[in-house]
Motif scaffolding. Structure first.
Motif, PDB file in Angstrom:
ATOM      1  N   GLN C 109       7.173 -17.965   1.737  1.00 10.05           N
ATOM      2  CA  GLN C 109       7.963 -18.916   0.941  1.00 10.05           C
ATOM      3  C   GLN C 109       8.912 -18.188  -0.001  1.00 10.05           C
ATOM      4  N   THR C 110       9.541 -17.185   0.580  1.00 11.17           N
ATOM      5  CA  THR C 110      10.530 -16.405  -0.166  1.00 11.17           C
ATOM      6  C   THR C 110      11.778 -17.228  -0.384  1.00 11.17           C
ATOM      7  N   GLN C 111      12.432 -16.965  -1.507  1.00 12.64           N
ATOM      8  CA  GLN C 111      13.695 -17.658  -1.755  1.00 12.64           C
ATOM      9  C   GLN C 111      14.880 -16.716  -1.769  1.00 12.64           C
ATOM     10  N   LEU C 112      14.579 -15.441  -1.882  1.00 12.93           N
ATOM     11  CA  LEU C 112      15.663 -14.462  -1.954  1.00 12.93           C
ATOM     12  C   LEU C 112      15.263 -13.267  -1.111  1.00 12.93           C
ATOM     13  N   VAL C 113      16.132 -12.894  -0.192  1.00  8.56           N
ATOM     14  CA  VAL C 113      15.877 -11.696   0.604  1.00  8.56           C
ATOM     15  C   VAL C 113      16.972 -10.680   0.285  1.00  8.56           C
ATOM     16  N   LEU C 114      16.555  -9.482  -0.048  1.00  9.68           N
ATOM     17  CA  LEU C 114      17.513  -8.410  -0.330  1.00  9.68           C
ATOM     18  C   LEU C 114      17.380  -7.348   0.748  1.00  9.68           C
ATOM     19  N   LEU C 115      18.503  -7.019   1.371  1.00 14.47           N
ATOM     20  CA  LEU C 115      18.498  -5.964   2.384  1.00 14.47           C
ATOM     21  C   LEU C 115      19.639  -4.993   2.079  1.00 14.47           C
ATOM     22  N   GLY C 116      19.505  -3.781   2.558  1.00 12.28           N
ATOM     23  CA  GLY C 116      20.624  -2.865   2.504  1.00 12.28           C
ATOM     24  C   GLY C 116      21.673  -3.359   3.490  1.00 12.28           C
ATOM     25  N   LYS C 117      22.957  -3.143   3.226  1.00  8.56           N
ATOM     26  CA  LYS C 117      23.946  -3.712   4.143  1.00  8.56           C
ATOM     27  C   LYS C 117      23.863  -3.074   5.531  1.00  8.56           C
ATOM     28  N   GLN C 118      23.493  -1.809   5.588  1.00 18.99           N
ATOM     29  CA  GLN C 118      23.312  -1.165   6.886  1.00 18.99           C
ATOM     30  C   GLN C 118      22.334  -0.021   6.723  1.00 18.99           C
ATOM     31  N   ALA C 119      21.748   0.370   7.872  1.00 20.53           N
ATOM     32  CA  ALA C 119      20.886   1.542   7.859  1.00 20.53           C
ATOM     33  C   ALA C 119      21.763   2.725   8.222  1.00 20.53           C
ATOM     34  N   ILE C 120      21.554   3.842   7.562  1.00 20.00           N
ATOM     35  CA  ILE C 120      22.448   4.981   7.796  1.00 20.00           C
ATOM     36  C   ILE C 120      22.150   5.704   9.100  1.00 20.00           C
ATOM     37  N   ASP C 121      21.141   5.227   9.841  1.00 18.92           N
ATOM     38  CA  ASP C 121      20.942   5.847  11.154  1.00 18.92           C
ATOM     39  C   ASP C 121      21.727   5.069  12.203  1.00 18.92           C
ATOM     40  N   ASP C 122      21.445   3.803  12.410  1.00 18.78           N
ATOM     41  CA  ASP C 122      22.183   3.092  13.457  1.00 18.78           C
ATOM     42  C   ASP C 122      23.486   2.457  12.976  1.00 18.78           C
ATOM     43  N   ASP C 123      23.692   2.383  11.646  1.00 18.68           N
ATOM     44  CA  ASP C 123      24.952   1.829  11.106  1.00 18.68           C
ATOM     45  C   ASP C 123      25.274   0.438  11.653  1.00 18.68           C
ATOM     46  N   CYS C 124      24.264  -0.361  11.980  1.00 15.65           N
ATOM     47  CA  CYS C 124      24.520  -1.659  12.622  1.00 15.65           C
ATOM     48  C   CYS C 124      25.166  -2.689  11.705  1.00 15.65           C
TER      49      CYS C 124
END
Lengths: 545, 313, 251
Positions: C109-124
Motif C-alpha cells: 500500500q505504497t503511495q510513493l515510489v522513488l527510483l533512480g532514473k536509470q541504472a548505470i549498467d544497462d542505461d535503460c
C-alpha cells in the motif's frame, strides 16, 4: 535505536583489512569460539571494499594459511595456480641469461595468487566467525588516554571541502574504543608511523627501508600463457647501482601479473620507477609475451626491504603492529604474506591471553616473544644480510648473496645495516638525466592512460591528503636541488611542477590521483611530505592485484 | 508492418530529431507514419508531411497533449498501437519519458537508445555509458525502441504526397499538470548537450578570462562552451560545463579541444564527436591520438587568430 | 505515507569495465559492486521526506541473487526501515521488474515510489515509467526537485529536460525517478552501517510474486566500441580552417 558511545567500544580494533589484519581477526575469533565466547572485533578498512587497496606480486607460501585455516581448499579459497616453472634471469638490453634459482626463491609448493582476491575470501571467513568489517572508513587518528595508552582510533571526517569548509553533508569522524588496537596498515602505514614516533619503537632497530613495486595485470592469448610460471629478473633496465628487478607470474585464467620493484634507496633523482617498468616491458623477451595482450589493471605500493634489522618494537601500551606495518617481508624471497598472516596469529594469541585474564591496554610483550620464537624470526634471520649487501651494487650483491646463501647458509657472524632511503638521494647536478624511451601505446603507456586502470575514485573536493610541512621546500629544495624527484617516483602523476600565469613554478598536487602507494612519504628527501588517509572509501579499486 | 514515429515538437516546429528517426525507420519498414500529438500543431503536421518516405502523418490536437504529458500521450499511443509493428521515439528526454509508459501499457519490453539497426528485429545499443555495445534480438510481435538521433543521418525532404489523418481521441487522465519551464541563459549560445559545435577548454587555460577568449570563438561558430575536469577543478568554469565520464557526454559534429591533454575520463565524454580538433602545445598530449586534426601550437596565439579569421568570413 | 525505493546493485561506477572472453556480457567476477548512484539519490530523497515528516516508512527493494543483499544493507544504512530481497538468478528486463514492483506496491500500500532514473549498467531509463503505467499512476521523471503537498495529495516536481527545467504538478500516488541534481546523498555513518547489519531483510522468491515473465529480448553479444584512429596534424590556423570548411565540411 541510536548508537551510543558505548556501542563503539570493542574488544579489539584492527586498522586494515589486509592479510595480517584479517588473520589477527580470524585467529582471535577462533580462540574465542573454542572457549564458547565471542570477542567484539572491528576491522576498519580505508578502501571502498576489502581488497580495493591490496596489491602484491604474488607468490604465496601457504605455510601460515595452513595453520590458520587448514581446510582452505575445501572452503574455496582463491588459491588455484600452483607455481610450476621458475626462472631467475639476468637481463641485458637485448638478452637474458638464466641464473641458478637461489634456494630461498624456489617455489615448489607455493601458489601464484591475487592477494586482493585472497583478502576478499579471508574477509568472508572472518565475517562468518562474527568479525565486523567496515570498508570505507579510514582510521585517521589514534586515541590515547591520560596514561598515554592507546585506547582506540578516530575515523576521518567526511564532507570537508578543499578549502577546509564543512560541506552540507559534513559528517565528523567517530571515536572507536578498544581494549587492544592492532595496526595492520601494511607497509609505511600512516598511523603506524605516528605510533612508532610516539613510543620511539624504532630506537633499537635500523631505519626501515623500502622498495616501490609497480604492477600491471595483462590478459594474454592462451598460446602465450603458461600457468604457474614464475619469472624474476635482475639487471637491465636498472644500472648496477640501483637495486630492483622485475617479476612476471602467469596466473589463471589467461592473466599475467607483471611488475617492477625499485629499491627506494636509489640515488639518481632523475630515476623514474614507472619508466623503468615501461622499458622493462620493451625487452624483446618480455615484449613478445605482451604484444598480443591487453593491460587491464595497474597499481603500485611500497614494500619493506629492511628485513630483520629494521623491525621495530612491535608492542606498546594498548596495541601492537602486525604484518608489513612492522615489516616481516623476506626480501630475497620477496614474500611477506605468509609472515604477515603468522604475525597476525601470534598477535591474536597474545591478545586472547590478555583478555582472558581481563587485562587491557597493556604492553603485549608476549607477542614480541612469540615472534622471536617463531619461524618468522628464524627465516628472517637467515635472510637478513642479502638485501643490505646490494647497497654496494649489483655485482657485489650477487656475489655476497651467493656466498651468504651457499657457504654461510645465512649464519654470518655479522649483520649488515640499513640506512634511511630518503637520505640516499643525490643532487640533480651530480647526476645524469636518464633518457627513457618513448611510449609506444601498445606495450608501454603514459601514466595518465594506465592510471584509469587503477579504478580510482577519490573526490577532488577535499583537503589534499598529502601534507607538506613546509610549503616553500618543494621549490626551494626539491625542485632546485633535486629537480623535483616526486614528479618521477610518484606512479600516479600526483606531483607536477607547473608555472603560474606569472611564470613562477609551484608544486601542483593532484591528490585525487593518489593510489596510496606511500612512495612520497618514504622518498621525499627532506621528509616534507606526510601521507594521511583521504576520505574513507577513496583511492584505487584493485580487482585482481 | 508499419512504423509509428512519435514526433518531438513544440506545437510550432518539428524538432529535427524526427528527421533522424525517419532514416532509422526506413531500415525497419517502408510504411512510415508520424504521430504529432499536441495543441493546434498544424504547422508541425505540415513540416512532418514534407519528410521523404513518410506515408502518413497522424494529428491529435487537444489541450491534453499541449505539454506532452506522458500519461496522456501514452494512453493515446496505446490506442492506435494495434496498426503498427514498430513504435519508435527519439532517445531524448521527451522520448525517454513517454515511450516506456507506452511499452508497459502494451506489455512489450522496450529497447533503449538504439544506435544501429542490424535487421528487422536486431539492434545495437550502448550500455555502461557507451563503454560497451550490446546487440539484442527480440522475438516480440511488436517492437518498441528509442533511437539515438545522432546515430542516423537526417532524412531528405520530398514533395508532399503524404496522407494527413486526424485523430479524434482525447486522453486526459488528469494525473499531471504542466506549470512552467525555465530555460537557462546561455547568452544566445546553444546548450552543451544539444550543440552541433562545442569548444572546450582544459588545463592549458589559466584564468576565467581565458574562457572569455574561448567564448569569443564560440560566438563566431555558434558553438557551446565545454570544459575538461581540470578547468572545472581549477574553478574557471561551473561544473555543468564539464564534459567527461563524470560530466556530460556530447557528440557534436565538431569538437574543438583547446589546451586539453586528453585523459581517458575526458575522452569518454566526447569520443563520439564526428570531427575532433585538438589544439595543444604539448605534441605528446594523448588527445592527438584521436583527433582528426591536430595543431601543436600556443592556444593564446591560435584562438584569437582563428576567431579573427572566422570574423573575416 | 509509505514509500518504496528500488536499489539496484551495479558495477561500481569507477571501475573500468571489461567484456568477458566470449563477448556475452561485461565481466563482473571479483568486481566491486555498488548501489546504482541514482538509487543512492532516491534513498537520500526518501530520507529527507521522512525527516520532514511526510513519509512514514521507507521500504527498500532489490531483485537478484544473494549478492544484492549487500546493496540492501547499504539501503538500510541509508535509512530504509525494511528491506525486501526478491530472489532470482535471472536478469530481468525493466518491464518484468516493473511488474514485480507493481505487486509489491499493492501489497505494501505504497503511495510513493522513488527510483533512480536509470541504472548505470544497462542505461535503460524505463522502469519508473513502466511501473507508473502498470499502476495507472502519475509519473515524474528526471526530477531535480520534489515537493510533496500531503494536504492536497499532490507533488510538484522540477524535471531536467533537454529544454530546461520543467515544473509539473502530479497527483499522488506517484512514481518519481531521480536525476543527478536532486540531492547529494549523505555519507553513511559507521553507527548506521552497524545498525543496518542488525535489521532484517525479508527474502521472497520471484516466482511467488509473478509467474509469467516477458522474455522476448535476448542478448546476442557485447562488444567494445570501435576505437577512434588519429587523423592528421595541421601546421597553421589557416590550414585548420581550410580543412574544417572544405574537407570535413563542419563549418
Amino acid at each position: 535505536m541510536s548508537e551510543t558511545q558505548e556501542n563503539l567500544q570493542f574488544d579489539v580494533i584492527i586498522v586494515g583489512a589486509g592479510p595480517a589484519g584479517l588473520a589477527t581477526a580470524i585467529r582471535l575469533a577462533q580462540l574465542a569460539k573454542q572457549q564458547q565466547r565471542a570477542y567484539s572485533i572491528c576491522i576498519l578498512e580505508k578502501g571502498a571494499a576489502v581488497g580495493s587497496h591490496i596489491l602484491a606480486g604474488a607468490v604465496l607460501e601457504p605455510r601460515s594459511l595452513n595453520e590458520l585455516i587448514p581446510n582452505w581448499r575445501e572452503l574455496g579459497a582463491p588459491i588455484v595456480t600452483p607455481a610450476i616453472t621458475e626462472q631467475f634471469l639476468l637481463l641485458t638490453a637485448t638478452n637474458s641469461f638464466k641464473l641458478p634459482t637461489p634456494p630461498q626463491m624456489r617455489n615448489h609448493g607455493n601458489y601464484i595468487i591475487s592477494l586482493s582476491q585472497l583478502c576478499r575470501w579471508l574477509a568472508t571467513q572472518a565475517e562468518q566467525l562474527g568479525v565486523q568489517i567496515y570498508p570505507g572508513f579510514a582510521a585517521s587518528e589514534i586515541l590515547y588516554d591520560a596514561k598515554q595508552q592507546v585506547i582506540g582510533v578516530v575515523t576521518g571526517d567526511n564532507g570537508v571541502a578543499k578549502n577546509g569548509e564543512h560541506k552540507a553533508n559534513f559528517q565528523p569522524g567517530m571515536h572507536l574504543y578498544a581494549n587492544y588496537t592492532v595496526f595492520a596498515e601494511g607497509s609505511r602505514g600512516s598511523l603506524t608511523k605516528k605510533v612508532i614516533a610516539q613510543y620511539q619503537l624504532q630506537n633499537n632497530s635500523d631505519p626501515q627501508t623500502y622498495g616501490l613495486g609497480i604492477k600491471e595485470i595483462w590478459e594474454i592469448p592462451a598460446v602465450q600463457h603458461k600457468s604457474g610460471t614464475v619469472i624474476h629478473t635482475l639487471g637491465w633496465p636498472l644500472d648496477s647501482h640501483t637495486y630492483g628487478g622485475g617479476f612476471i607470474y602467469h596466473l589463471d585464467p589467461n592473466l599475467i601479473a607483471l611488475g617492477f620493484v625499485v629499491g627506494l634507496d636509489y640515488s639518481n633523482p632523475y630515476l623514474s620507477p614507472y619508466e623503468e617498468l615501461q622499458r622493462f616491458k620493451q625487452h624483446p623477451h618480455i615484449r613478445k609475451i605482451l604484444e598480443a595482450g591487453r593491460c587491464i589493471e595497474y597499481g603500485a605500493r611500497v614494500i619493506n626491504e629492511g628485513g630483520l634489522q629494521s623491525i621495530p618494537q612491535v608492542f606498546f601500551p594498548g596495541g601492537v603492529l602486525v604484518g608489513c606495518a612492522a615489516g616481516f617481508l623476506n626480501v630475497p624471497k620477496i614474500k611477506g604474506i605468509h609472515t604477515a598472516i603468522k604475525s597476525g596469529m601470534l598477535a591474536a594469541e597474545a591478545i586472547h591471553t590478555a583478555l582472558q585474564q581481563s587485562e587491557k591496554l597493556t604492553n603485549l610483550t608476549a607477542y614480541s616473544q612469540a615472534l622471536k620464537n617463531s619461524w618468522i624470526w628464524s627465516e628472517l634471520k637467515t635472510a637478513r644480510n642479502i638485501r643490505p649487501a646490494f647497497q654496494k651494487g649489483l655485482w657485489f650483491g650477487l656475489a655476497y648473496a651467493a656466498f651468504d646463501t651457499y657457504i654461510l647458509r645465512g649464519k654470518a657472524p655479522w649483520t649488515l645495516h640499513n640506512k634511511a632511503d630518503y637520505k640516499q638521494l643525490r643532487s640533480a647536478s651530480s647526476c645524469k638525466p636518464i633518457n627513457y624511451p618513448k611510449h609506444d601505446g601498445t606495450i608501454s603507456f603514459d601514466k595518465l592512460t594506465v592510471l584509469r586502470l587503477a579504478n580510482i575514485n577519490q573526490s577532488a573536493d577535499q583537503p589534499p591528503h598529502l601534507k607538506l610541512t613546509n610549503h616553500q621546500t618543494p621549490i626551494r629544495i626539491n625542485l632546485k636541488v633535486y629537480n623535483g624527484p616526486e614528479q618521477r617516483y610518484c606512479p600516479a602523476n600526483v606531483y607536477e611542477f607547473v608555472s603560474n600565469p606569472q611564470s613562477q613554478p609551484y608544486l601542483q598536487i593532484n591528490a585525487q590521483n593518489c593510489i596510496h602507494c606511500k612512495a612520497c612519504d618514504v622518498k621525499d628527501p627532506t621528509q616534507n611530505i606526510t601521507w594521511t588517509p583521504p576520505e574513507g572509501g577513496g583511492g584505487p579499486n584493485y580487482i585482481n592485484m | 508492418m508499419a512504423v509509428l514515429i512519435i514526433a518531438e515538437h513544440d506545437n510550432l516546429n518539428l524538432n529535427d530529431v524526427t528527421k533522424h528517426l525517419v532514416t532509422a525507420a526506413q531500415q525497419l519498414d517502408t510504411e512510415i507514419h508520424i504521430l504529432i500529438a499536441g495543441f493546434e500543431p498544424q504547422q508541425v503536421v505540415t513540416q512532418a508531411s514534407t519528410l521523404a518516405n513518410v506515408n502518413c502523418v497522424l494529428q491529435a490536437s487537444n489541450n491534453a497533449y499541449k505539454y506532452q504529458l506522458a500519461e496522456n500521450l501514452a494512453s493515446l499511443i496505446q490506442t492506435i498501437a494495434a496498426d503498427y509493428k514498430y513504435i519508435i521515439a527519439p532517445a531524448t528526454t521527451f522520448g525517454k519519458n513517454v515511450l516506456p509508459r507506452v511499452a508497459a501499457l502494451l506489455d512489450i519490453e522496450q529497447i533503449s537508445d538504439v544506435t544501429a539497426i542490424i535487421s528487422k528485429n536486431t539492434f545495437v545499443h550502448p550500455i555502461y555509458a557507451g563503454n560497451a555495445l550490446e546487440t539484442v534480438a527480440t522475438s516480440a510481435a511488436k517492437i518498441i525502441l528509442t533511437i539515438r538521433p545522432t546515430a542516423f543521418m537526417m532524412c531528405n525532404l520530398a514533395a508532399t504526397n503524404c496522407k494527413i489523418k486526424n485523430l479524434d481521441l482525447v486522453f486526459e487522465l488528469n494525473l499531471s499538470k504542466y506549470l512552467s519551464i525555465e530555460t537557462s541563459a546561455n547568452n544566445g549560445l546553444p546548450d552543451l548537450s544539444a550543440a552541433a559545435i562545442v569548444v572546450a577548454g582544459g588545463r592549458g587555460l589559466h584564468t576565467k578570462d581565458d574562457f572569455e577568449m574561448l567564448k569569443q570563438l564560440a560566438i563566431k561558430l555558434h558553438a557551446a562552451i565545454g570544459a575538461s575536469r581540470a578547468a572545472v577543478d581549477a574553478g574557471l568554469v561551473p561544473n555543468d560545463l564539464q564534459i567527461g565520464q563524470t560530466g556530460k557526454v556530447v557528440a557534436p559534429k565538431l569538437y574543438i579541444a583547446v589546451g586539453i591533454s586528453g585523459a581517458i575520463q575526458h575522452l569518454a565524454g566526447m569520443k563520439d564527436s564526428k570531427i575532433i580538433v585538438a589544439i595543444n602545445k604539448d605534441p605528446e598530449a594523448p588527445i592527438f591520438k584521436l583527433a582528426d586534426y591536430g595543431l601543436v601550437a600556443d592556444l593564446y596565439q591560435v584562438i584569437p587568430e582563428l576567431t579573427l579569421l572566422l570574423d573575416a568570413k | 505515507m509509505k514509500c518504496l525505493v528500488t536499489v539496484k546493485q551495479v558495477v561500481d561506477p569507477y571501475i573500468n569495465i571489461r567484456i568477458n572472453s566470449d563477448h556475452t556480457a561485461v565481466e563482473t567476477a571479483n568486481i566491486k559492486m555498488a548501489m546504482n548512484p541514482f538509487d543512492e539519490i532516491a534513498m537520500e530523497e526518501a530520507m529527507r521526506q521522512k525527516e520532514a515528516g511526510i513519509i512514514s516508512s521507507i521500504t527498500a527493494v532489490s531483485i537478484g541473487p544473494i549478492s544484492v543483499q549487500e546493496t540492501l544493507r547499504q539501503a538500510l544504512a541509508r535509512g530504509a526501515d525494511e528491506a525486501i530481497h526478491v530472489v532470482t538468478s535471472q536478469t530481468l528486463t525493466p518491464l518484468n521488474i516493473a511488474k514485480v514492483l507493481a505487486v509489491l506496491v499493492k501489497q505494501q500500500q505504497t503511495q510513493l515510489v522513488l527510483l533512480g532514473k536509470q541504472a548505470i549498467d544497462d542505461d535503460c531509463n524505463q522502469t519508473g515509467q513502466m511501473l507508473a503505467a502498470l499502476l495507472g499512476w502519475a509519473q515524474g521523471t528526471f526530477c531535480s526537485s520534489v515537493k510533496i503537498d500531503v494536504a492536497n495529495q499532490g507533488i510538484t516536481v522540477a524535471r531536467e529536460t533537454d529544454y530546461g527545467l520543467e515544473t509539473l504538478q502530479l497527483r499522488l500516488p506517484t512514481v518519481i525517478t531521480t536525476d543527478l541534481r536532486l540531492n547529494e546523498p549523505r555519507y553513511i555513518s559507521l553507527p548506521n552501517v552497524m545498525q543496518a547489519k542488525r535489521k532484517p531483510i525479508s527474502s521472497i522468491n520471484l516466482d511467488s510474486i509473478i509467474s509469467e515473465l516477458r522474455t522476448e529480448i535476448k542478448t546476442l553479444k557485447v562488444e567494445a566500441p570501435p576505437q577512434r584512429k588519429a587523423g592528421i596534424m595541421v601546421q597553421s590556423v589557416n590550414e585548420l580552417l581550410h580543412k574544417l570548411q572544405h574537407e570535413a565540411q563542419v563549418i
